[in-house]
Design a protein around this motif. Structure first.
Motif, short mmCIF file in Angstrom:
data_model
loop_
_atom_site.label_atom_id
_atom_site.label_comp_id
_atom_site.label_asym_id
_atom_site.label_seq_id
_atom_site.Cartn_x
_atom_site.Cartn_y
_atom_site.Cartn_z
N LYS A 170 0.84 -1.19 0.00
CA LYS A 170 0.00 0.00 0.00
C LYS A 170 0.88 1.24 0.00
O LYS A 170 1.98 1.24 0.56
CB LYS A 170 -0.93 0.01 1.22
CG LYS A 170 -2.01 -1.07 1.19
CD LYS A 170 -2.97 -0.90 2.36
CE LYS A 170 -4.11 -1.93 2.27
NZ LYS A 170 -5.10 -1.74 3.37
N ASP A 229 0.66 5.93 -0.69
CA ASP A 229 -0.16 7.10 -1.03
C ASP A 229 -0.25 7.29 -2.54
O ASP A 229 -1.32 7.54 -3.08
CB ASP A 229 0.43 8.37 -0.39
CG ASP A 229 0.30 8.40 1.11
OD1 ASP A 229 -0.66 7.80 1.63
OD2 ASP A 229 1.16 9.01 1.78
N ARG A 237 4.56 12.41 1.29
CA ARG A 237 3.70 11.27 0.98
C ARG A 237 4.54 10.04 0.65
O ARG A 237 5.64 10.16 0.12
CB ARG A 237 2.78 11.61 -0.19
CG ARG A 237 1.73 12.65 0.16
CD ARG A 237 1.03 13.18 -1.08
NE ARG A 237 -0.05 14.10 -0.69
CZ ARG A 237 0.16 15.35 -0.33
NH1 ARG A 237 1.38 15.85 -0.31
NH2 ARG A 237 -0.87 16.13 0.02
N GLU A 250 -12.16 5.63 -2.64
CA GLU A 250 -11.07 5.90 -1.70
C GLU A 250 -9.69 5.56 -2.22
O GLU A 250 -8.70 6.11 -1.74
CB GLU A 250 -11.32 5.14 -0.39
CG GLU A 250 -12.59 5.58 0.33
CD GLU A 250 -12.78 4.86 1.65
OE1 GLU A 250 -12.00 3.92 1.92
OE2 GLU A 250 -13.69 5.23 2.39
N ASP A 251 -9.60 4.64 -3.19
CA ASP A 251 -8.27 4.25 -3.64
C ASP A 251 -8.31 3.58 -5.01
O ASP A 251 -9.37 3.44 -5.61
CB ASP A 251 -7.59 3.33 -2.61
CG ASP A 251 -8.40 2.10 -2.28
OD1 ASP A 251 -9.14 1.61 -3.17
OD2 ASP A 251 -8.33 1.61 -1.13
N LYS A 281 -3.70 5.64 -2.99
CA LYS A 281 -4.73 6.67 -3.00
C LYS A 281 -4.81 7.34 -4.37
O LYS A 281 -5.88 7.77 -4.81
CB LYS A 281 -4.44 7.71 -1.91
CG LYS A 281 -4.53 7.16 -0.49
CD LYS A 281 -4.16 8.22 0.53
CE LYS A 281 -4.18 7.65 1.95
NZ LYS A 281 -3.74 8.67 2.95
N HIS A 282 -3.65 7.45 -5.02
CA HIS A 282 -3.60 8.03 -6.36
C HIS A 282 -2.55 7.28 -7.18
O HIS A 282 -1.58 6.76 -6.63
CB HIS A 282 -3.23 9.52 -6.32
CG HIS A 282 -4.26 10.38 -5.66
ND1 HIS A 282 -4.23 10.65 -4.31
CD2 HIS A 282 -5.35 11.02 -6.16
CE1 HIS A 282 -5.25 11.43 -4.00
NE2 HIS A 282 -5.95 11.66 -5.11
N ARG A 315 -8.80 9.64 -9.62
CA ARG A 315 -7.64 9.27 -8.80
C ARG A 315 -6.43 8.84 -9.64
O ARG A 315 -5.41 8.46 -9.10
CB ARG A 315 -8.01 8.14 -7.82
CG ARG A 315 -8.95 8.60 -6.72
CD ARG A 315 -9.10 7.59 -5.61
NE ARG A 315 -9.87 8.16 -4.51
CZ ARG A 315 -9.34 8.86 -3.51
NH1 ARG A 315 -8.04 9.06 -3.48
NH2 ARG A 315 -10.11 9.36 -2.56
#
Length: 403
Positions: A32, A34, A56, A219-220, A234-235, A362
């Motif tokens: 995972k 950002d 980030r 959200e992701d 996230k992006h 995103r």
């Protein structure tokens, strides 16, 4: 998910200069982050460093490895002059927007120079003037108008007559525009330096990793890989050059191939100030020097259609480029020591696309860099990090998809 293409062929000159290694690891489990950056060329490097510096977490992946794509094929004339002359661009997108694009490009080169100095990246940066020679696109009269348009936009430019050009630079052309504050550098060393700077801020690099698909939620984004593990971010930023993914709109995007040579070192035969030189022609010739006295010269651009055909043209194109260089500077030894071909994406306006992909808020993409790749990569890193921070870059709409 994306096209697999042969990005370059031959022996680019940059492999003659050792650049720092960028360490990568194997992706063995789900991770995972950002921000996920897909592509580890110069664009990915600039974005990764900017994201990491903003605090980030960032993961970068590449299906080949760091600096294994188009970055090594660039001739690295880092110019603020956009491929489309200001007067031509104004006729396509309007005077105000054209001036805005040119001013942002000039600012980007200055920002990149400051960034290199701040991060102490050893990539042989050197400020250079630029000569834009009269050609079959802009003759002397049109070139005078171009210089006037640049000055009206607040960009210092000076028109040189045929006599002044001959006297000051020994070049026999009908006229030229001279501008300043462009930047010569080693693109592989720059990209490696940016990746290593981001690594200090805990960036993670995985290669070879190929993205097979992406699922987006509110959200992701979950990116699946061809060998199993997933990357949740996230992006996502797609910095894959002209190897476009399926979700990136390709309208008004064209693939161009270019060829380049580099000579032996010959410091005593070089032109004044070792200025960047390019032509107001189609196709145009462009050239620069390296600190050890080699001359890089490229051009002969054609619309890309077949990789094998492009590669088979290396010898013929190299000979033609060498002959054109010899005609311009008879004192040079223009025998190619290095010769290569590369392909890149461009757009109808010469401006890149930078921003979120329609229907995918995103996922960012950067594409269509044309001959200003490194300059536009700097702009992309600024616009994307600004968006991640919830701010609005004043020029974001200029480069957004849908323009």
């Amino acid at each position: 998910m994306n096209r697999k293409l042969d990005l370059r062929t031959g022996r680019p000159v940059w492999f003659a200069y050792r650049s720092p290694a960028v360490p990568t690891q194997k992706l063995m489990r789900d991770v995972k982050t950002d921000v996920l950056v897909v592509g580890m060329g110069i664009s990915g490097a600039m974005i990764a460093q900017s994201v990491a510096a903003s605090g980030r977490s960032v993961v970068c992946v590449d299906r080949r490895g760091p600096l294994e794509g188009s970055t090594s094929a660039t001739t690295a004339l880092v110019q603020f002059e956009v491929d489309q002359p200001l007067t031509t661009l104004a006729s396509k997108i309007g005077k105000a927007k054209a001036e805005q694009a040119w001013r942002r490009s000039k600012l980007a080169v200055a920002n990149l120079g400051a960034r290199i100095e701040e991060l102490a990246i050893k990539c042989s940066p050197s400020p250079k003037p630029s000569l834009y020679l009269a050609g079959n696109v802009l003759g002397p009269t049109a070139l005078r108008e171009e210089a006037q348009a640049r000055r009206a936009a607040g960009i210092h430019s000076t028109y040189l007559t045929k006599a002044a050009l001959q006297k000051e630079f020994g070049i026999d052309r009908e006229g030229a525009i001279i501008s300043h504050d462009n930047l010569a550098l080693d693109p592989r060393k720059l990209a490696a330096g940016l990746f290593l700077s981001a690594l200090e801020a805990k960036a993670r690099y995985y290669a070879p990793v190929e993205i097979a698909g992406m699922e987006t939620s509110r959200e992701d984004v979950v990116a699946a890989t061809t060998h199993g593990p997933t990357i949740t971010a996230k992006h996502v930023v797609l910095a894959t050059g002209y190897e476009l993914t399926d979700i990136v709109p390709a309208a008004r995007h064209q693939i161009i191939s270019t060829w380049a040579i580099a000579t032996r070192p010959q410091k005593n035969s070089l032109w004044r100030d070792q200025a960047f030189i390019w032509e107001a022609s189609d196709p145009y010739l462009y050239m620069r020097t390296i600190q050890d006295g080699r001359v890089i010269c490229g051009g002969e651009d054609e619309e890309f259609s077949d990789e094998d055909s492009r590669d088979q043209l290396i010898d013929a194109k190299s000979a033609r480029i060498a002959a054109k260089l010899k005609a311009l500077f008879p004192q040079l030894d223009t025998e190619p020591v290095f010769a290569w071909a590369g392909s890149f994406g461009t757009t109808s306006t010469g401006l890149p696309y930078i921003g979120t992909i329609p229907q995918h808020p995103r996922i960012f993409a950067v594409m269509g860099y044309g001959g200003n790749g490194i300059t536009y990569s700097q702009i992309a890193s600024e616009i994307i990090v600004s968006a991640l921070e919830g701010a609005s870059d004043t020029d974001a709409s200029l480069f957004a998809f849908g323009n």
